[in-house]
Scaffold this motif. Structure first.
Motif, short mmCIF file in Angstrom:
data_model
loop_
_atom_site.label_atom_id
_atom_site.label_comp_id
_atom_site.label_asym_id
_atom_site.label_seq_id
_atom_site.Cartn_x
_atom_site.Cartn_y
_atom_site.Cartn_z
N GLN A 1 78.29 -27.37 3.13
CA GLN A 1 77.54 -26.89 4.21
C GLN A 1 76.47 -25.98 3.66
O GLN A 1 75.33 -25.66 4.00
N SER B 1 67.96 -26.87 3.07
CA SER B 1 67.25 -26.88 4.15
C SER B 1 66.04 -25.79 4.22
O SER B 1 64.92 -25.96 4.81
N GLU B 2 66.55 -24.70 3.87
CA GLU B 2 65.59 -23.61 3.64
C GLU B 2 64.20 -23.98 2.71
O GLU B 2 63.11 -23.37 2.84
N GLU C 1 61.43 -18.07 3.47
CA GLU C 1 62.53 -18.94 3.55
C GLU C 1 63.01 -19.35 1.99
O GLU C 1 64.12 -19.62 1.96
N SER D 1 67.35 -32.45 9.41
CA SER D 1 66.64 -33.36 9.78
C SER D 1 65.10 -33.05 10.24
O SER D 1 64.03 -33.83 10.13
N TYR E 1 78.87 -16.16 2.02
CA TYR E 1 78.16 -16.73 3.24
C TYR E 1 77.83 -15.90 4.49
O TYR E 1 76.55 -15.53 4.79
N ALA F 1 68.13 -32.16 18.64
CA ALA F 1 68.92 -33.05 17.66
C ALA F 1 69.44 -31.96 16.29
O ALA F 1 70.43 -32.17 15.70
N PRO G 1 75.37 -33.83 15.62
CA PRO G 1 75.78 -34.82 16.54
C PRO G 1 76.57 -34.38 17.60
O PRO G 1 77.04 -32.99 17.40
N PRO H 1 82.38 -35.11 12.55
CA PRO H 1 83.63 -35.17 11.86
C PRO H 1 84.17 -33.84 11.23
O PRO H 1 85.31 -33.65 11.07
N ASN H 2 83.37 -33.19 11.15
CA ASN H 2 83.52 -31.79 10.17
C ASN H 2 83.89 -30.67 11.11
O ASN H 2 84.66 -29.67 10.86
N TRP I 1 69.83 -40.30 13.06
CA TRP I 1 70.41 -40.76 12.15
C TRP I 1 69.66 -41.32 11.06
O TRP I 1 69.75 -41.44 9.82
N1 3HC Z 1 70.08 -32.74 9.81
C1 3HC Z 1 70.75 -33.25 8.84
N2 3HC Z 1 72.07 -33.43 8.73
C2 3HC Z 1 72.69 -33.11 9.70
C3 3HC Z 1 72.41 -32.46 10.87
C4 3HC Z 1 70.99 -32.16 10.85
N3 3HC Z 1 70.15 -31.49 11.87
N4 3HC Z 1 73.24 -31.88 11.55
C5 3HC Z 1 74.35 -32.65 11.14
N5 3HC Z 1 74.06 -33.31 10.04
C6 3HC Z 1 75.04 -33.94 9.03
C7 3HC Z 1 76.15 -33.06 8.64
O1 3HC Z 1 75.72 -32.34 7.40
C8 3HC Z 1 77.24 -34.00 8.43
O2 3HC Z 1 76.90 -34.62 6.98
P1 3HC Z 1 77.84 -34.54 5.88
O3 3HC Z 1 79.25 -34.80 6.59
O4 3HC Z 1 77.69 -35.93 5.30
O5 3HC Z 1 77.90 -33.45 5.15
C9 3HC Z 1 77.09 -34.99 9.43
O6 3HC Z 1 75.82 -34.81 9.97
C10 3HC Z 1 77.92 -34.73 10.56
O7 3HC Z 1 77.70 -33.64 11.29
P2 3HC Z 1 78.82 -32.45 11.67
O8 3HC Z 1 78.64 -31.84 12.94
O9 3HC Z 1 80.35 -32.90 11.49
O10 3HC Z 1 78.47 -31.50 10.54
P3 3HC Z 1 78.76 -29.74 10.28
O11 3HC Z 1 79.96 -29.37 10.83
O12 3HC Z 1 78.63 -29.34 8.92
O13 3HC Z 1 77.72 -29.45 11.35
C11 3HC Z 1 75.65 -28.19 10.99
C12 3HC Z 1 76.13 -29.35 11.07
C13 3HC Z 1 75.55 -27.52 12.58
C14 3HC Z 1 74.19 -28.46 10.40
C15 3HC Z 1 76.49 -27.02 10.19
O14 3HC Z 1 76.35 -27.68 8.82
C16 3HC Z 1 75.77 -25.66 9.89
O15 3HC Z 1 75.80 -24.90 10.96
N6 3HC Z 1 74.96 -25.50 8.87
C17 3HC Z 1 74.37 -24.34 8.57
C18 3HC Z 1 73.00 -24.06 9.07
C19 3HC Z 1 71.95 -25.09 8.58
O16 3HC Z 1 72.34 -25.62 7.67
N7 3HC Z 1 71.00 -25.24 9.34
C20 3HC Z 1 69.88 -26.15 8.91
C21 3HC Z 1 68.58 -25.51 9.37
S1 3HC Z 1 68.25 -24.09 8.63
C22 3HC Z 1 66.66 -24.04 8.98
O17 3HC Z 1 66.43 -24.12 9.91
C23 3HC Z 1 65.72 -22.99 8.22
C24 3HC Z 1 65.06 -22.09 9.16
O18 3HC Z 1 64.41 -21.27 8.01
C25 3HC Z 1 64.18 -22.87 10.05
#
Ligand code: 3HC
Length: 333
Positions: A55, A62-63, A93, A127, A165, A214, A218, A224-225, A286
């Motif tokens: 995570q 992503s940042e 960022e 995404s 974290y 989105a 999901p 799954p996590n 996806w």
């Molecule tokens: N984009 C890409 N992949 C994604 C996603 C998205 N929006 N949402 C979920 N997924 C992926 C997960 O990473 C997971 O993949 P993996 O099992 O192969 O690693 C799969 O889809 C299934 O999703 P889950 O809900 O089971 O996964 P998580 O429990 O990890 O939840 C999450 C996903 C909510 C994104 C969580 O990981 C989280 O809170 N992460 C921390 C925050 C983060 O990463 N944010 C990204 C945006 S940062 C940002 O926007 C920067 C800012 O400056 C704008």
């Protein structure tokens, strides 16, 4: 090397080791249940460590990738003030990426390993950063909606059970909140401008709204996590609940701004005390997560080029550090 196991009969070793592990496991679970923090040197289950690396590294990527869609507009910002704000935001960022890579490194994975996974397309990142920024209004909408969604997801992470974290997230959330406000303010100014400016804002909102929904991941039934991450206090609120809170918070903001949100099914549900909303296109989500979004190739190619172009800086820094270390050892001798 001395270990307790050396002092005991081999037949007794397994149960004693198992007891020791059970103690560590109990201590770990008690810490989590009492809202304590797990720190880098504490014992933790291998799966907890792996989940965090997954995570936090995805978040860091992503940042860093998230700098690119807006970075495209730095040279085209409409005024010096907007340019200065945008440079500061994009730089923030980069800082968030660095805090997060550092937090992930405390779990025993090197930054080189994480970046290699990103550059070879094995690692995921959000995404949302695989869509193009077509007009200046996109920059405002990214601030308002994308950063708004990011804050909604990230505030609960300040209470994550893993100390490094959680502490990184406190600072990140403060900065993200400025990002969201500057986006909203920039759109407010455009909405008070010409009909063309207003249309540009509405067009950007129409293109980004569904992608932002989105972003939360999901549906809970397909995540799954989530369950395990919630049990471990990594994730506090589910994907669907965060999505719902974001929608409920954003609808009144859209009214103030004077834009409509592109969902005919969006309406207040008195019984649920929440907004109902239409179906999200999960196939499109996806496809984008799996590398087939409109800008995936371009984003990765830009990151790889930046990494390669920066090789000489890393080499020079390393040589300098080694020279300093050698000088210090010589002086100490
Ligand atoms: N984009 C890409 N992949 C994604 C996603 C998205 N929006 N949402 C979920 N997924 C992926 C997960 O990473 C997971 O993949 P993996 O099992 O192969 O690693 C799969 O889809 C299934 O999703 P889950 O809900 O089971 O996964 P998580 O429990 O990890 O939840 C999450 C996903 C909510 C994104 C969580 O990981 C989280 O809170 N992460 C921390 C925050 C983060 O990463 N944010 C990204 C945006 S940062 C940002 O926007 C920067 C800012 O400056 C704008």
């Amino acid at each position: 090397m001395y270990t307790q196991a050396l002092d005991i009969h081999p037949q007794l070793a397994t149960p004693l080791v198992a007891t020791e592990d059970a103690h560590k496991q109990t201590h770990f679970e008690e810490t989590i249940n009492h809202e304590g923090k797990i720190e880098p040197r504490d014992w933790m289950p291998a799966h907890y460590r792996k989940t965090l690396v997954r995570q936090i590294s995805q978040h860091a990527h992503s940042e860093i990738v998230g700098m690119l869609p807006e970075g495209n507009w730095i040279s085209r910002a409409p005024s010096l003030k907007r340019k200065a704000i945008l440079i500061a935001k994009v730089q923030d960022e980069a800082g968030h990426g660095l805090y997060l890579y550092s937090a992930a490194e405390t779990l025993g994975t090197s930054r080189d390993q994480m970046l290699e996974a990103l550059h070879t397309g094995r690692a995921k990142y959000s995404s949302i950063f695989n869509y193009p920024t077509l007009t200046w209004a996109d920059v405002g909408v990214i601030g308002w909606l994308v950063d708004g969604a990011a804050i909604m997801n990230q505030i609960p992470l300040c209470r994550c059970s893993y100390g490094p974290y959680a502490r990184a997230m406190v600072r990140i959330c403060k900065e993200e909140s400025f990002h969201q406000r500057q986006g909203f303010e920039s759109l407010m100014v455009m909405m008070q401008g010409t009909p063309e400016q207003q249309a540009m804002v509405q067009d950007a909102v129409n293109r980004w709204w569904w992608k932002c929904l989105a972003m939360f991941g999901p549906p809970d039934s397909d995540s799954p996590n989530s369950e395990q991450s919630k049990r471990w206090g990594i994730k506090r609120i589910s994907n669907d609940d965060l999505r719902q809170s974001f929608i409920d918070a954003t609808v009144p903001q859209a009214k103030v701004l004077g834009v409509s949100l592109p969902d005919p099914d969006l309406k207040w549900n008195e019984e649920r005390q929440h907004h109902d909303y239409g179906a999200i296109d999960w196939d499109e989500f996806w496809a984008t997560v799996n590398g087939k979004g409109p800008c995936n190739k371009e984003r990765l190619a830009t990151r790889v080029k930046a990494w390669e172009d920066g090789a000489w800086v890393r080499e020079a820094a390393l040589v300098h550090a080694n020279k300093q270390k050698a000088r210090q050892s010589k002086e100490a001798a």
